[in-house]
Design a protein around this motif. Structure first.
Motif, PDB file in Angstrom:
ATOM      1  N   SER A   1       0.836  -1.178  -0.020  1.00  0.00           N
ATOM      2  CA  SER A   1      -0.107   0.166  -0.037  1.00  0.00           C
ATOM      3  C   SER A   1       1.028   1.436   0.071  1.00  0.00           C
ATOM      4  N   VAL A   2       2.072   1.379   0.514  1.00  0.00           N
ATOM      5  CA  VAL A   2       2.924   2.436   0.477  1.00  0.00           C
ATOM      6  C   VAL A   2       3.307   2.638  -0.918  1.00  0.00           C
ATOM      7  N   ASP A   3       3.728   1.571  -1.554  1.00  0.00           N
ATOM      8  CA  ASP A   3       4.437   1.950  -2.989  1.00  0.00           C
ATOM      9  C   ASP A   3       3.213   2.269  -3.610  1.00  0.00           C
ATOM     10  N   VAL A   4       1.944   1.704  -3.411  1.00  0.00           N
ATOM     11  CA  VAL A   4       0.682   2.543  -4.409  1.00  0.00           C
ATOM     12  C   VAL A   4       0.478   3.864  -4.063  1.00  0.00           C
ATOM     13  N   TYR A   5       0.779   4.209  -2.950  1.00  0.00           N
ATOM     14  CA  TYR A   5       0.554   5.549  -2.431  1.00  0.00           C
ATOM     15  C   TYR A   5       1.689   6.600  -3.114  1.00  0.00           C
ATOM     16  N   GLN A   6       2.765   6.075  -3.108  1.00  0.00           N
ATOM     17  CA  GLN A   6       4.061   6.706  -3.511  1.00  0.00           C
ATOM     18  C   GLN A   6       4.128   6.839  -5.025  1.00  0.00           C
ATOM     19  N   LEU A   7       3.776   5.814  -5.809  1.00  0.00           N
ATOM     20  CA  LEU A   7       3.569   5.679  -7.256  1.00  0.00           C
ATOM     21  C   LEU A   7       2.625   6.728  -7.885  1.00  0.00           C
ATOM     22  N   ILE A   8       1.451   6.876  -7.073  1.00  0.00           N
ATOM     23  CA  ILE A   8       0.214   7.701  -7.426  1.00  0.00           C
ATOM     24  C   ILE A   8       0.759   9.143  -7.240  1.00  0.00           C
ATOM     25  N   LYS A   9       1.451   9.284  -6.086  1.00  0.00           N
ATOM     26  CA  LYS A   9       1.779  10.715  -5.828  1.00  0.00           C
ATOM     27  C   LYS A   9       3.090  11.072  -6.460  1.00  0.00           C
ATOM     28  N   GLY A  10       3.707  10.476  -7.460  1.00  0.00           N
ATOM     29  CA  GLY A  10       4.902  10.535  -8.130  1.00  0.00           C
ATOM     30  C   GLY A  10       6.274  10.806  -7.116  1.00  0.00           C
ATOM     31  N   ILE A  11       6.142  10.212  -5.773  1.00  0.00           N
ATOM     32  CA  ILE A  11       7.124  10.191  -5.105  1.00  0.00           C
ATOM     33  C   ILE A  11       8.302   8.937  -5.261  1.00  0.00           C
TER      34      ILE A  11
END
Length: 221
Positions: free
Chosen positions: A36-46
Motif C-alpha cells: 500500500s505504501v508503494d501504491v501511494y508513492q507511485l500515484i503521488k509521484g514520490i
C-alpha cells in the motif's frame, strides 16, 4: 471510459496516477511485488514506476509466452469469441466513469459470438512447482481473481476470463477461469469500496498509509 493509446509510453503515462488492478490487489495485501505504501508513492509521484519490460528476464519470458498463450486461447475458442482488434503498437486503458483516479487495462477484449456480450481476458505465465500448487481446475488464486474483477468493473464488461499457464519441468498446464458480471457483483463493489476508502483516507489528504491497511475482514467470493 475507454482510451486507445498509440504507444507503451502513453499507456504508462495515463496509468501512473490511477489505482489500477495490480495496485488494487496490493491494497488487499495480496501482491508479492508492491504494498500500500508503494501504491501511494507511485500515484503521488514520490516513487517512479520503472518500466522493467525490457530489463527483467522473468517479465520478458512471461511476455513472450503470453503471446503464444493468447493465440492458442483465440484458436481454441474461435467459434465462441471474436477478438476486438487493435492496430500494432496500440494499448487500451479504461478510466472509471465515476471515479477518475481508478483505472484498468487488460490483455485483450473479446465479444461473445451470437450474444454480443462484451468481455476481456487476462493472461499470466508462471514458472515453478510452488506456483503450480496454488492453482487447480476449479480454484483461481485470490490475487488473480481480484485483478480480473477490478478490470471487469472498471471496463464495464459482461464477463472476464483469466488464463493461467503454469510451466514446471518443461510441462505446461493451462487453466481458464470464466467469471460473469452477475456472479462477482458483491466482490466488485467490495473492491471499489477499497479504492474509494484509499482515496479518501490517503490520496486526498496526502497521508501516506501504513504498510498494511485495516480492511476489516476481507472476504472475496
Amino acid at each position: 471510459m475507454r482510451h486507445v493509446l498509440n504507444s507503451r509510453d502513453e499507456w504508462l503515462e495515463i496509468r501512473k496516477d490511477k489505482i489500477t488492478a495490480t495496485r488494487c490487489v496490493a491494497l488487499l495485501g495480496l501482491s508479492k511485488y508492491i504494498n500500500s505504501v508503494d501504491v501511494y508513492q507511485l500515484i503521488k509521484g514520490i516513487k517512479q514506476e520503472s518500466d522493467n519490460y525490457s530489463k527483467n528476464d522473468r517479465i520478458q519470458k512471461g511476455a513472450k509466452a503470453e503471446e503464444h498463450i493468447r493465440s492458442l486461447f483465440l484458436i481454441r475458442h474461435c467459434e465462441e469469441y471474436k477478438l476486438i482488434e487493435l492496430e500494432e503498437g496500440q494499448h487500451v486503458f479504461f478510466i472509471d466513469d465515476d471515479y477518475e483516479y481508478i483505472g484498468a487495462s487488460c490483455d485483450g477484449e473479446i465479444e461473445e459470438i451470437g450474444t454480443g456480450k462484451q468481455g476481456l481476458f487476462e493472461i499470466k505465465f508462471f514458472d515453478g512447482y510452488q506456483n503450480l500448487k496454488q492453482f487447480s481446475k476449479d480454484k483461481i488464486r485470490d490475487d488473480c481473481y481480484a485483478q480480473l474483477v477490478h478490470e471487469m468493473r472498471v471496463a464495464n464488461k459482461d464477463f472476464g476470463i483469466f488464463i493461467v499457464a503454469l510451466n514446471y519441468k518443461d510441462s505446461l498446464t493451462m487453466y481458464e477461469y470464466y467469471v460473469s458480471k452477475e456472479e462477482c457483483e458483491v466482490d466488485a463493489q467490495y473492491l471499489l469500496n477499497i479504492c474509494i476508502d484509499f482515496n479518501i483516507k490517503h490520496l486526498k489528504p496526502n497521508k501516506q498509509p501504513s504498510l498494511v491497511l485495516d480492511l476489516g475482514s476481507p472476504n472475496l467470493r
